[in-house]
Design a protein around this motif. Sequence first.
Motif, PDB file in Angstrom:
ATOM      1  N   ALA A 158      41.952  33.394  28.297  1.00  0.00           N
ATOM      2  CA  ALA A 158      42.865  33.062  29.388  1.00  0.00           C
ATOM      3  C   ALA A 158      43.422  34.344  29.973  1.00  0.00           C
ATOM      4  CB  ALA A 158      43.997  32.163  28.890  1.00  0.00           C
ATOM      5  N   THR A 198      50.238  23.862  36.600  1.00  0.00           N
ATOM      6  CA  THR A 198      48.824  23.479  36.595  1.00  0.00           C
ATOM      7  C   THR A 198      48.702  21.957  36.559  1.00  0.00           C
ATOM      8  OG1 THR A 198      48.483  23.341  34.192  1.00  0.00           O
ATOM      9  CG2 THR A 198      48.454  25.540  35.173  1.00  0.00           C
ATOM     10  N   ILE A 248      44.719  25.733  34.944  1.00  0.00           N
ATOM     11  CA  ILE A 248      44.386  26.662  36.033  1.00  0.00           C
ATOM     12  C   ILE A 248      45.531  26.685  37.038  1.00  0.00           C
ATOM     13  CG2 ILE A 248      42.793  27.156  37.922  1.00  0.00           C
ATOM     14  CD1 ILE A 248      40.598  25.860  36.270  1.00  0.00           C
ATOM     15  N   LYS A 283      46.951  27.604  40.542  1.00  0.00           N
ATOM     16  CA  LYS A 283      46.520  27.921  41.902  1.00  0.00           C
ATOM     17  C   LYS A 283      47.511  28.880  42.542  1.00  0.00           C
ATOM     18  CE  LYS A 283      44.085  23.554  42.644  1.00  0.00           C
ATOM     19  NZ  LYS A 283      43.973  22.327  43.469  1.00  0.00           N
ATOM     20  N   SER A 342      43.117  31.834  41.879  1.00  0.00           N
ATOM     21  CA  SER A 342      43.581  31.074  40.721  1.00  0.00           C
ATOM     22  C   SER A 342      43.434  31.924  39.465  1.00  0.00           C
ATOM     23  CB  SER A 342      42.782  29.770  40.570  1.00  0.00           C
ATOM     24  OG  SER A 342      41.419  30.049  40.301  1.00  0.00           O
ATOM     25  N   VAL A 351      43.888  31.520  34.835  1.00  0.00           N
ATOM     26  CA  VAL A 351      43.993  30.587  33.701  1.00  0.00           C
ATOM     27  C   VAL A 351      45.200  30.955  32.843  1.00  0.00           C
ATOM     28  CG1 VAL A 351      42.843  29.660  31.658  1.00  0.00           C
ATOM     29  CG2 VAL A 351      41.508  30.252  33.691  1.00  0.00           C
ATOM     30  N   LYS A 373      40.665  40.499  38.098  1.00  0.00           N
ATOM     31  CA  LYS A 373      40.012  39.411  38.824  1.00  0.00           C
ATOM     32  C   LYS A 373      39.119  39.948  39.940  1.00  0.00           C
ATOM     33  CE  LYS A 373      41.465  35.489  37.050  1.00  0.00           C
ATOM     34  NZ  LYS A 373      40.519  34.448  36.619  1.00  0.00           N
TER      35      LYS A 373
END
Length: 338
Positions: free
Chosen positions: A163, A183, A203, A205, A211, A213, A335
């Motif tokens: 995560a 989430t 998840i 947003k 997004s 985790v 990311k």
Amino acid sequence: MTEGNFVDYVKIHVASGKGGQGSTHLRREKFVAKGGPDGGDGGRGGHVLVRANKNLWTLLNYKFKRHFKAGHGEHGGKSNSTGAQGEDIILEVPLGTVIRDTETNTVLYEITEEGQEEILLPGGLGGKGNSHFKSPTNQTPRYAQPGRPGEEKDITLELKVLADVGLVGFPNAGKSTLLSVLTAAKPKIADYPFTTLKPNLGIVKHRGFHSFVMADIPGIIEGAAEGKGLGHYFLRHIERNATLLFLLPADSPDLRKEYEVLLSELERYNPEMLDKSRLVAISKTDLLDEELESMLKEEVRETFKDVPVHFISSVAQQGLQPLKDALWEIISPDKNAE
């Protein structure tokens, strides 16, 4: 997924297949009196492989079936025909699975990438047929190699949740409530300690269709690193979280002590955890009036000088967007690099 279906630790027994025996056949055809050896090789025994599957979140498949055995290779045939290979066994596991040798506790593989495939146990090699042993002095060998035996091993599969953000806090700090608000996850929520007995993933947003985790880990208590409470059962799940979000309730009698206990337990379990980026969120601020909140902010400013602090209320949904912005700012470099 219900808590009963979340399995993150299993021990299984695996065995690869035996190789097929080589053939000792001698060629015999009409008008060919002495055709010589034409025995084929035996087939390889089946491998035991492990393969990553990003669609799996649990080791539930291995809760009730604990023994896995690959197929044996077939024997060689005439006309130099090689025997068929034994059927491979493929164990599909979720990302974040650590595979250990149960006897020695050594790590064999860490499965962290989609499509990753590793051979746990190779199948036994097939034996060579008698055609390999012919020579000018031994033109009709009547022997061949037997197949090599397969291997057996007890292995341990241990899942460490992957995560971006891991929620860290004492029981009843409001972690499950925060996860349910941010989430679509539906963790169990109640007004008593250890409501969460298994990690929950959700998840979050964010702006611009981004997004990330978030994982809700069962609450830490003092002595968790020695196995008290839920102990090592959940601490291993924090190891792979990129960022740690410490959740401290506003009605705590001593915020500094809570935070120090949490850090101490993480350090005792694995000192490398303190190298992770972290934020502090003061939860349940809807319980405070303006005067108390002002006093608490002053106290927090002195207590957490080097760590970003956010005041939030999951129930009243206050301060959640700034918190998401701050988390995204920390994890976005990773990311964007994906």
